[in-house]
Design a protein around this motif. Sequence first.
Motif, PDB file in Angstrom:
ATOM      1  N   TYR A  44       0.827  -1.207   0.000  1.00 24.42           N
ATOM      2  CA  TYR A  44       0.000   0.000   0.000  1.00 24.42           C
ATOM      3  C   TYR A  44       0.864   1.262   0.000  1.00 24.42           C
ATOM      4  CZ  TYR A  44      -4.533  -2.281   0.698  1.00 24.42           C
ATOM      5  OH  TYR A  44      -5.676  -3.003   0.535  1.00 24.42           O
ATOM      6  N   ILE A  45       1.952   1.248   0.749  1.00 22.87           N
ATOM      7  CA  ILE A  45       2.831   2.415   0.830  1.00 22.87           C
ATOM      8  C   ILE A  45       3.543   2.650  -0.500  1.00 22.87           C
ATOM      9  CG2 ILE A  45       4.923   3.295   1.932  1.00 22.87           C
ATOM     10  CD1 ILE A  45       4.020   1.915   4.505  1.00 22.87           C
ATOM     11  N   VAL A  46       3.941   1.581  -1.176  1.00 24.71           N
ATOM     12  CA  VAL A  46       4.712   1.682  -2.422  1.00 24.71           C
ATOM     13  C   VAL A  46       3.825   2.001  -3.619  1.00 24.71           C
ATOM     14  CG1 VAL A  46       6.055   0.295  -4.061  1.00 24.71           C
ATOM     15  CG2 VAL A  46       6.589   0.212  -1.629  1.00 24.71           C
ATOM     16  N   ALA A  47       2.527   1.646  -3.544  1.00 19.33           N
ATOM     17  CA  ALA A  47       1.661   1.678  -4.724  1.00 19.33           C
ATOM     18  C   ALA A  47       1.598   3.049  -5.391  1.00 19.33           C
ATOM     19  CB  ALA A  47       0.257   1.209  -4.342  1.00 19.33           C
ATOM     20  N   LEU A  48       1.290   4.092  -4.626  1.00 22.97           N
ATOM     21  CA  LEU A  48       1.125   5.416  -5.233  1.00 22.97           C
ATOM     22  C   LEU A  48       2.440   5.973  -5.776  1.00 22.97           C
ATOM     23  CD1 LEU A  48      -0.969   7.448  -5.963  1.00 22.97           C
ATOM     24  CD2 LEU A  48      -0.742   8.495  -3.694  1.00 22.97           C
ATOM     25  N   LEU A 170      10.513   0.188 -22.286  1.00 21.48           N
ATOM     26  CA  LEU A 170      11.133  -0.842 -21.446  1.00 21.48           C
ATOM     27  C   LEU A 170      10.926  -0.541 -19.961  1.00 21.48           C
ATOM     28  CD1 LEU A 170      12.865  -3.419 -21.506  1.00 21.48           C
ATOM     29  CD2 LEU A 170      14.897  -1.951 -21.387  1.00 21.48           C
ATOM     30  N   HIS A 171      11.116   0.712 -19.569  1.00 22.83           N
ATOM     31  CA  HIS A 171      10.929   1.091 -18.173  1.00 22.83           C
ATOM     32  C   HIS A 171       9.466   0.961 -17.754  1.00 22.83           C
ATOM     33  CE1 HIS A 171      14.816   3.736 -18.282  1.00 22.83           C
ATOM     34  NE2 HIS A 171      15.078   2.438 -18.174  1.00 22.83           N
ATOM     35  N   THR A 172       8.559   1.260 -18.677  1.00 24.03           N
ATOM     36  CA  THR A 172       7.129   1.120 -18.372  1.00 24.03           C
ATOM     37  C   THR A 172       6.759  -0.336 -18.138  1.00 24.03           C
ATOM     38  OG1 THR A 172       6.595   3.076 -19.689  1.00 24.03           O
ATOM     39  CG2 THR A 172       4.786   1.548 -19.209  1.00 24.03           C
ATOM     40  N   LEU A 173       7.274  -1.224 -18.982  1.00 21.88           N
ATOM     41  CA  LEU A 173       6.991  -2.651 -18.796  1.00 21.88           C
ATOM     42  C   LEU A 173       7.538  -3.144 -17.460  1.00 21.88           C
ATOM     43  CD1 LEU A 173       7.716  -4.021 -22.396  1.00 21.88           C
ATOM     44  CD2 LEU A 173       5.480  -3.706 -21.295  1.00 21.88           C
ATOM     45  N   LEU A 177       5.356  -4.580 -14.322  1.00 18.81           N
ATOM     46  CA  LEU A 177       5.663  -5.846 -13.644  1.00 18.81           C
ATOM     47  C   LEU A 177       5.739  -5.633 -12.132  1.00 18.81           C
ATOM     48  CD1 LEU A 177       6.464  -8.825 -13.699  1.00 18.81           C
ATOM     49  CD2 LEU A 177       8.838  -8.112 -14.059  1.00 18.81           C
ATOM     50  N   LEU A 178       6.417  -4.554 -11.713  1.00 22.37           N
ATOM     51  CA  LEU A 178       6.482  -4.231 -10.286  1.00 22.37           C
ATOM     52  C   LEU A 178       5.103  -3.919  -9.726  1.00 22.37           C
ATOM     53  CD1 LEU A 178       9.703  -2.006 -10.085  1.00 22.37           C
ATOM     54  CD2 LEU A 178       9.388  -4.319  -9.170  1.00 22.37           C
ATOM     55  N   ALA A 179       4.266  -3.255 -10.548  1.00 28.83           N
ATOM     56  CA  ALA A 179       2.903  -2.951 -10.113  1.00 28.83           C
ATOM     57  C   ALA A 179       2.105  -4.230  -9.871  1.00 28.83           C
ATOM     58  CB  ALA A 179       2.209  -2.070 -11.150  1.00 28.83           C
ATOM     59  N   PHE A 183       0.516  -5.407  -6.417  1.00 30.66           N
ATOM     60  CA  PHE A 183      -0.888  -5.776  -6.273  1.00 30.66           C
ATOM     61  C   PHE A 183      -1.031  -7.118  -5.566  1.00 30.66           C
ATOM     62  CE2 PHE A 183      -4.549  -8.160  -7.940  1.00 30.66           C
ATOM     63  CZ  PHE A 183      -5.575  -7.341  -7.496  1.00 30.66           C
ATOM     64  N   LEU A 184      -0.167  -8.081  -5.912  1.00 26.04           N
ATOM     65  CA  LEU A 184      -0.217  -9.383  -5.238  1.00 26.04           C
ATOM     66  C   LEU A 184       0.099  -9.237  -3.756  1.00 26.04           C
ATOM     67  CD1 LEU A 184       1.458 -11.862  -7.763  1.00 26.04           C
ATOM     68  CD2 LEU A 184      -0.949 -11.703  -7.128  1.00 26.04           C
ATOM     69  N   CYS A 185       1.052  -8.374  -3.430  1.00 30.35           N
ATOM     70  CA  CYS A 185       1.365  -8.129  -2.017  1.00 30.35           C
ATOM     71  C   CYS A 185       0.163  -7.532  -1.295  1.00 30.35           C
ATOM     72  CB  CYS A 185       2.561  -7.189  -1.892  1.00 30.35           C
ATOM     73  SG  CYS A 185       4.138  -7.917  -2.395  1.00 30.35           S
ATOM     74  N   ILE A 186      -0.477  -6.553  -1.925  1.00 29.71           N
ATOM     75  CA  ILE A 186      -1.641  -5.912  -1.313  1.00 29.71           C
ATOM     76  C   ILE A 186      -2.768  -6.911  -1.132  1.00 29.71           C
ATOM     77  CG2 ILE A 186      -3.475  -4.223  -1.735  1.00 29.71           C
ATOM     78  CD1 ILE A 186      -1.351  -2.446  -3.052  1.00 29.71           C
ATOM     79  N   ARG A 187      -3.007  -7.737  -2.147  1.00 26.18           N
ATOM     80  CA  ARG A 187      -4.109  -8.693  -2.088  1.00 26.18           C
ATOM     81  C   ARG A 187      -3.833  -9.817  -1.103  1.00 26.18           C
ATOM     82  NH1 ARG A 187      -6.575 -13.126  -4.089  1.00 26.18           N
ATOM     83  NH2 ARG A 187      -8.725 -12.867  -4.778  1.00 26.18           N
ATOM     84  N   GLY A 188      -2.545 -10.145  -0.918  1.00 25.18           N
ATOM     85  CA  GLY A 188      -2.196 -11.231  -0.008  1.00 25.18           C
ATOM     86  C   GLY A 188      -1.964 -12.558  -0.705  1.00 25.18           C
ATOM     87  N   GLY A 189      -1.712 -12.527  -2.026  1.00 26.47           N
ATOM     88  CA  GLY A 189      -1.449 -13.757  -2.767  1.00 26.47           C
ATOM     89  C   GLY A 189      -2.453 -13.969  -3.873  1.00 26.47           C
ATOM     90  N   VAL A 190      -2.450 -15.168  -4.431  1.00 29.11           N
ATOM     91  CA  VAL A 190      -3.314 -15.476  -5.581  1.00 29.11           C
ATOM     92  C   VAL A 190      -4.486 -16.355  -5.192  1.00 29.11           C
ATOM     93  CG1 VAL A 190      -1.427 -15.260  -7.235  1.00 29.11           C
ATOM     94  CG2 VAL A 190      -1.861 -17.478  -6.173  1.00 29.11           C
TER      95      VAL A 190
END
Length: 635
Positions: A44-48, A170-173, A177-179, A183-190
Amino acid sequence: MGFFLVGTLIFMLYHFGIYGQYGLRDWLQVMIHSIPQDLTAAGYIVALPLVLKLVHIWLPGEWYRHVLFWLLGVLFFLALLLWATDLMLFGHWGFRLDATPMIYLIDNPAEALASAPWWWYVVGIGIIALIVYVIERLLHKLFPPAERTHSHLWREEAAKKQEPLGKRVLHTLGGLLLAGLTFLCIRGGVSESTMNVGRAYFSTEMNLNQAAVNPVFSFFYSLGKQKNYSEMYRFMSNEECDAALEELYRKTVNIADSASVRPALLKTSRPNILLVILESFSGKACHALYPDADPRVMPELTRLYGEGLGWTRFYATSWRTDRGLASILASYPAQPTTTVMKDQSKCNNLQYLPKRLKEEGYRPQFVYGGDVNFTNMLGFLRTGGVEEVVSMNNFSRAERMQQWGAPDHLVFDRVLRNIKDEVSAGEAPFFKVVLTLSSHEPYDVPSFKRLEHPFANSFAYTDSCLGDFIGKLKADPAVWDNLLVIAMPDHCSYYPEGVEFQEPDRYHIPMVWTGGALQLPTDGEGKELHTIDALGDQTDFAATLLGQMGIPHEDFNFSKDLLDPATPRYAFYDYPDGFGILADVCDTTGVQSICYVQDNQQKDVPLKWSNDPKGQACRWGRAFLQRLFDDLDKR
C-alpha cells in the motif's frame, strides 16, 4: 519490509513482560507469520509512488521530485505514527491498533483525552517531533537540494530530459511488472481470499497472534469495518425491547412440558466428538424432512435420520458460511448487513464451543479442503481455541482437483486416518470439525454422476462421501463405540429452485446425531425415538451439546439447550437487510406456531409467509435483532 520486521521485534521487546515467557522458536514464528501482512502494508505504501513513477517516465520534470518528497513524507509519517501509537496502547488495550481509539475520540473527545495522564501527551508530542525529524533527515538524503544533485541519483537535467522511446517502453513494462507484484502483495497472494487481520494468526496463544499483526494494516483494515452498530435497527426503546424479549422467553415455554426431565443422549459424558458441517445442504432437498424431496439427493443423510437422532424443526441462521460458522461454533446469530467473523476485534470477544471443550481436556481440530483464510476464518478459529487447522495447503497439488480445493472424499479419508491414529494412540478426547466444500458452486465433483442438476448432483456426491465415511467409522468398534457424530449444514441453500430467499422453508436444515456414544431417547412406552421436534437454530447447538455433557454454558447468551424442557422454542434467521422468526406460543389453549418475516426496506409490510395474528412474532423478531446489534456494538 525491514521497518516492519524491526518494528515487530521492538514491539515484543518493549512488551517483554508479556513475551518474555515465550522461547526463541515462538519469536521466530511471530516474525515469519508477520511477513505476509507486512508485505501488504508495504504494498500500500509503495503503490502510489510507483504509479507516479510510471507517469514520470512519459511526463518528465522536476515536479516528480517535489511530489514524491511530500508524498513519501506523509506516508512515512503515518506509518511511524501508527506504529508508535500501537506500541504505547497495546499494554492498555490488549489488542493491536485498530480504529477503536478514533471512535472514542470522535464520539467523546473530552472524555477520551481526559482518560490519559498528562505525561502521555508530553511523550506523544516528543514522539511526533522525533518522527518528523527522522523523516525530514531521511528525505533530504534521498532528495538533496538542487546545488548538490550532481553527486546524487536525482540529477536536475536528467529529470527534465525525455528518454528515447525504446527506453520509456522498457521502463514502463518493468514498472507494470512491479505494479503486478505490488498488487499481489496488497491482495495477499493469488488464493480466493484477500488479506485480513486473522491471516497473521498461527497459534492458540493470542499474545503470539497479536504480535504477528501489522498495526498499520490493522488500523486501515478496521476503518472499512467500523459501524456504529448501536444505531442500527432501532425499532423500539430499550425498555420496550427488554419487555418484548422477556415475553418471548416466557410465552414460548410449554408449561406442561417444563416439568419433564431432560433426556440423556450420551452413554458417556466425554465422548470423542466429530462435527461435520455440510456445505449448503438444504432441508428441502432432504427426503427425511420433506417426503416429496427426491430420495436420490441425500439417501445417506435420510438413512442416518432413521438410525440416529434427527431434528425436524432446525433452522440455519443465514445464507453464508462465515455467518453459519459463527452461529455453530460461537453461538452468535448471523447479522443481515455484516458478519462478525470478518471483524477480528469482535471475534476476540465471543464465546466459543471449541475453547470451552478445550478447557475440559479436548483437542479441537478443524479440517477443510479449501482456503482457511477466506473471510478471516483462520483468525476466527485460532481465537476460538482450535489447536490444529488442516486446509488445502495440507493437501498435495494433485489432490486439490476442485476450484475450491480438495474434494470431500479425500478430506474424509484424511480425517478417517487421523481418527484411527489418535484412537490407537490412546490420546485425549478430540473435537474435530470437518467443513465440506464439494457442494459449493461450481459443483465440480470428481467422477460422480447421479443427477442431471449440478447442485443436486453435488449434494448426492457429498452425501455418498458422508455415508461411506460413517460406514468405515462404524466398522471399527474401537473408534465407533466412544464416538458422537453430528452433521448439519453451514447455511441455507439455493436448491431446490422455487424456494424464495426470504422464505422460512429455505432456512430449514437437517441436523442428525449418530455414533456409538449416542443413546436414543424413549417415549412413555420405552420405544426408542429417532426424531426431536424442538424448534431451534444453529446458535442453540453449543448449549444443547454442552448441556448433555454437564458443562456450563450460561455465558453463551444466544444459545438455548433444545433438550431442556424449560427452554423457549423459537428460531431466528436473517438475510440481506431482513429477518424471519418462528416461535411456538404456549398458553392454556395449547401450542400455536407463529412466524413473521420482514424486509427492513418496507418494515411495515409483513412478507407473505408471516402468520402472526396478534403481532407477537413481529415484536419479538424486531426486539431480537435490535438487541443483537446492541450486543455486537459492545463486543
